[in-house]
Design a protein around this motif. Structure first.
Motif, PDB file in Angstrom:
ATOM      1  N   ALA A   1       0.832  -1.278  -0.031  1.00 33.48           N
ATOM      2  CA  ALA A   1      -0.125  -0.099   0.012  1.00 33.48           C
ATOM      3  C   ALA A   1       0.922   1.292  -0.043  1.00 33.48           C
ATOM      4  O   ALA A   1       1.831   1.096   0.667  1.00 33.48           O
ATOM      5  CB  ALA A   1      -0.952   0.064   1.306  1.00 33.48           C
ATOM      6  N   ALA A   2       0.641   2.383  -0.608  1.00 36.90           N
ATOM      7  CA  ALA A   2       1.181   3.530  -0.945  1.00 36.90           C
ATOM      8  C   ALA A   2       0.514   4.743  -0.993  1.00 36.90           C
ATOM      9  O   ALA A   2      -0.440   4.556  -1.243  1.00 36.90           O
ATOM     10  CB  ALA A   2       2.139   3.330  -2.375  1.00 36.90           C
ATOM     11  N   ILE A   3       1.211   5.810  -0.561  1.00 35.34           N
ATOM     12  CA  ILE A   3       0.702   7.109  -0.413  1.00 35.34           C
ATOM     13  C   ILE A   3       1.467   8.024  -1.463  1.00 35.34           C
ATOM     14  O   ILE A   3       2.637   8.021  -1.221  1.00 35.34           O
ATOM     15  CB  ILE A   3       0.572   7.739   0.771  1.00 35.34           C
ATOM     16  CG1 ILE A   3      -0.608   7.053   1.721  1.00 35.34           C
ATOM     17  CG2 ILE A   3      -0.032   9.128   0.536  1.00 35.34           C
ATOM     18  CD1 ILE A   3      -0.873   7.450   3.250  1.00 35.34           C
TER      19      ILE A   3
ATOM     20  N   ILE B   1       3.853   1.479   3.192  1.00 32.42           N
ATOM     21  CA  ILE B   1       3.588   1.327   4.361  1.00 32.42           C
ATOM     22  C   ILE B   1       3.650  -0.485   4.902  1.00 32.42           C
ATOM     23  O   ILE B   1       3.182  -1.016   3.827  1.00 32.42           O
ATOM     24  CB  ILE B   1       2.228   1.683   4.934  1.00 32.42           C
ATOM     25  CG1 ILE B   1       1.918   3.016   4.681  1.00 32.42           C
ATOM     26  CG2 ILE B   1       1.859   1.437   6.343  1.00 32.42           C
ATOM     27  CD1 ILE B   1       1.254   3.561   3.390  1.00 32.42           C
ATOM     28  N   SER B   2       4.318  -0.613   5.731  1.00 30.33           N
ATOM     29  CA  SER B   2       4.637  -2.124   5.991  1.00 30.33           C
ATOM     30  C   SER B   2       3.132  -2.579   6.133  1.00 30.33           C
ATOM     31  O   SER B   2       2.456  -2.077   6.858  1.00 30.33           O
ATOM     32  CB  SER B   2       5.508  -2.184   7.056  1.00 30.33           C
ATOM     33  OG  SER B   2       5.006  -1.676   8.299  1.00 30.33           O
ATOM     34  N   PRO B   3       3.132  -3.746   5.641  1.00 28.27           N
ATOM     35  CA  PRO B   3       1.923  -4.404   5.725  1.00 28.27           C
ATOM     36  C   PRO B   3       1.538  -5.132   7.127  1.00 28.27           C
ATOM     37  O   PRO B   3       0.297  -5.441   7.657  1.00 28.27           O
ATOM     38  CB  PRO B   3       1.656  -5.604   4.554  1.00 28.27           C
ATOM     39  CG  PRO B   3       3.255  -5.972   4.486  1.00 28.27           C
ATOM     40  CD  PRO B   3       3.910  -4.460   4.831  1.00 28.27           C
ATOM     41  N   ASP B   4       2.522  -5.407   7.837  1.00 31.05           N
ATOM     42  CA  ASP B   4       2.539  -5.874   9.304  1.00 31.05           C
ATOM     43  C   ASP B   4       2.838  -4.730  10.332  1.00 31.05           C
ATOM     44  O   ASP B   4       3.775  -3.960   9.955  1.00 31.05           O
ATOM     45  CB  ASP B   4       3.553  -7.091   9.249  1.00 31.05           C
ATOM     46  CG  ASP B   4       3.109  -8.112   8.199  1.00 31.05           C
ATOM     47  OD1 ASP B   4       1.960  -8.962   8.854  1.00 31.05           O
ATOM     48  OD2 ASP B   4       3.772  -8.339   7.334  1.00 31.05           O
TER      49      ASP B   4
ATOM     50  N   PRO C   1       7.250   6.580  10.539  1.00 28.97           N
ATOM     51  CA  PRO C   1       6.852   7.890   9.812  1.00 28.97           C
ATOM     52  C   PRO C   1       6.791   8.989  10.706  1.00 28.97           C
ATOM     53  O   PRO C   1       6.993   8.910  12.072  1.00 28.97           O
ATOM     54  CB  PRO C   1       5.409   7.560   9.702  1.00 28.97           C
ATOM     55  CG  PRO C   1       5.063   6.396  10.533  1.00 28.97           C
ATOM     56  CD  PRO C   1       6.335   5.688  10.557  1.00 28.97           C
ATOM     57  N   THR C   2       7.047  10.317  10.228  1.00 31.87           N
ATOM     58  CA  THR C   2       6.962  11.647  11.138  1.00 31.87           C
ATOM     59  C   THR C   2       5.516  11.786  11.346  1.00 31.87           C
ATOM     60  O   THR C   2       4.589  11.319  10.763  1.00 31.87           O
ATOM     61  CB  THR C   2       7.494  12.875  10.095  1.00 31.87           C
ATOM     62  OG1 THR C   2       6.946  12.949   8.960  1.00 31.87           O
ATOM     63  CG2 THR C   2       8.988  12.569   9.624  1.00 31.87           C
TER      64      THR C   2
ATOM     65  N   TYR D   1       2.945   0.192  19.574  1.00 29.00           N
ATOM     66  CA  TYR D   1       3.443  -0.295  18.280  1.00 29.00           C
ATOM     67  C   TYR D   1       4.166   0.221  17.388  1.00 29.00           C
ATOM     68  O   TYR D   1       4.275   1.527  17.475  1.00 29.00           O
ATOM     69  CB  TYR D   1       2.075  -1.111  17.777  1.00 29.00           C
ATOM     70  CG  TYR D   1       1.350  -2.193  18.730  1.00 29.00           C
ATOM     71  CD1 TYR D   1       1.820  -3.237  18.839  1.00 29.00           C
ATOM     72  CD2 TYR D   1       0.247  -1.733  19.404  1.00 29.00           C
ATOM     73  CE1 TYR D   1       1.391  -4.444  19.472  1.00 29.00           C
ATOM     74  CE2 TYR D   1      -0.227  -2.806  20.354  1.00 29.00           C
ATOM     75  CZ  TYR D   1       0.302  -3.992  20.415  1.00 29.00           C
ATOM     76  OH  TYR D   1      -0.304  -4.665  21.336  1.00 29.00           O
ATOM     77  N   LEU D   2       4.315  -0.613  16.269  1.00 28.98           N
ATOM     78  CA  LEU D   2       5.444   0.345  15.318  1.00 28.98           C
ATOM     79  C   LEU D   2       5.096  -0.242  13.728  1.00 28.98           C
ATOM     80  O   LEU D   2       4.883  -1.533  13.677  1.00 28.98           O
ATOM     81  CB  LEU D   2       6.664  -0.147  15.384  1.00 28.98           C
ATOM     82  CG  LEU D   2       7.909   0.425  14.495  1.00 28.98           C
ATOM     83  CD1 LEU D   2       7.991   1.722  14.745  1.00 28.98           C
ATOM     84  CD2 LEU D   2       9.297  -0.321  15.119  1.00 28.98           C
ATOM     85  N   ARG D   3       4.604   0.862  13.147  1.00 36.33           N
ATOM     86  CA  ARG D   3       4.322   0.663  11.655  1.00 36.33           C
ATOM     87  C   ARG D   3       5.430   1.400  10.774  1.00 36.33           C
ATOM     88  O   ARG D   3       5.785   2.560  11.094  1.00 36.33           O
ATOM     89  CB  ARG D   3       3.028   1.043  11.179  1.00 36.33           C
ATOM     90  CG  ARG D   3       2.373   0.291  10.209  1.00 36.33           C
ATOM     91  CD  ARG D   3       1.686  -1.047  10.738  1.00 36.33           C
ATOM     92  NE  ARG D   3       1.094  -1.568   9.622  1.00 36.33           N
ATOM     93  CZ  ARG D   3      -0.099  -2.425   9.838  1.00 36.33           C
ATOM     94  NH1 ARG D   3      -0.692  -2.334  10.850  1.00 36.33           N
ATOM     95  NH2 ARG D   3      -0.484  -3.284   8.718  1.00 36.33           N
TER      96      ARG D   3
END
Length: 264
Positions: free
Chosen positions: A38-40, A113-116, A175-176, A254-256
């Protein structure tokens, strides 16, 4: 009674006001090995609001790599096979204030974005951690000011290597605050890519909130950092980007991770 909370506050004003010809959009990015994420991506935004962070010389810096300890004490540098010090890329420490670091006043023009959810060792496992560990900094960064030089440790997003575990260490990051605002705005669209990207929902619980660290620290203060929160679909609230901060040394979230995609 459920409380409606949808807090993106001044970030919407700073970054995300829809203007004709200026926008962000979601999509699916396929890397050279065929992995889908998934991307932005931004389109037509002002240069003062975005940058190609895969090539930015100011957004990341090289810092020396040290062995990890939970306290940051009695640490030693990690050496290469010839006994030389190792230096690695880390995001430049910054606050939300334009006069302090400045990184948060722009967002990445294109990122995935990491999927997990990622654990402290960079593995695709859900586990909470403190802010310094998430960002790959020695534990002393939990209590010192953003401008104090910090050593790196092999932890957090920097150790995540993508869906097939083949990405170079250090290519993924936290991410910021501004990028968290984008994720919050598009999180449902991001989750809708699950069939192609295996993206796991942001909210882990059906009854409670789930919070993730941002890289941005609290301005004028050495103790706090920003974070974003997602609520389950069963609640009226969808998400929030907390303005009250949480202690870098005491809170555990948590961390994404995200990865900057070079512009073509």
């Amino acid at each position: 009674m459920k409380v409606f909370r949808l807090i993106v506050a001044e970030l919407t004003i700073l970054f995300l006001i829809p203007l004709k010809g200026y926008s962000q959009s979601t999509g699916i990015y396929r890397d050279l090995r065929g992995n889908k994420y998934a991307a932005i991506k931004s389109r037509g935004m002002l240069q003062c609001k975005e940058e190609d962070r895969s090539e930015s010389p100011t957004f990341r810096c090289y810092i020396q790599l040290y062995k990890y300890t939970s306290t940051g004490q009695n640490t030693e540098a990690i050496k290469d096979g010839n006994g030389n010090d190792i230096y690695v890329y880390r995001t430049t420490r910054h606050t939300e204030r334009k006069t302090e670091g400045g990184c948060d006043w722009k967002v990445s023009k294109h990122f995935i974005i990491s999927p997990d959810i990622v654990n402290s060792d960079g593995e695709a496992k859900a586990a909470t951690m403190d802010w310094a560990t998430a960002n790959g900094y020695l534990a002393t960064a939990r209590t010192n000011y953003y401008s104090v030089p910090s050593f790196a440790v092999p932890k957090g997003c920097a150790m995540y290597r993508g869906k097939d575990n083949l990405d170079e260490p250090g290519t993924w990051r936290v991410p910021t605050r501004g990028e968290c605002a984008l994720i919050l705005m598009f999180y449902k669209k991001i989750e809708e890519t699950q069939a192609e990207t295996d993206f796991k929902p942001f909210a882990l619980s059906t009854s409670d909130k789930t919070s993730y660290w941002a890289a941005t620290e609290k301005g004028g203060n050495s103790t706090g950092a920003w974070y974003m929160t997602f609520f389950p679909d069963s609640q009226i609230a969808g998400y929030s980007l907390e303005q009250f901060y949480r202690a870098k040394s005491e809170s555990s979230y948590y961390l994404r991770c995200i990865r900057d995609i070079p512009l073509k």
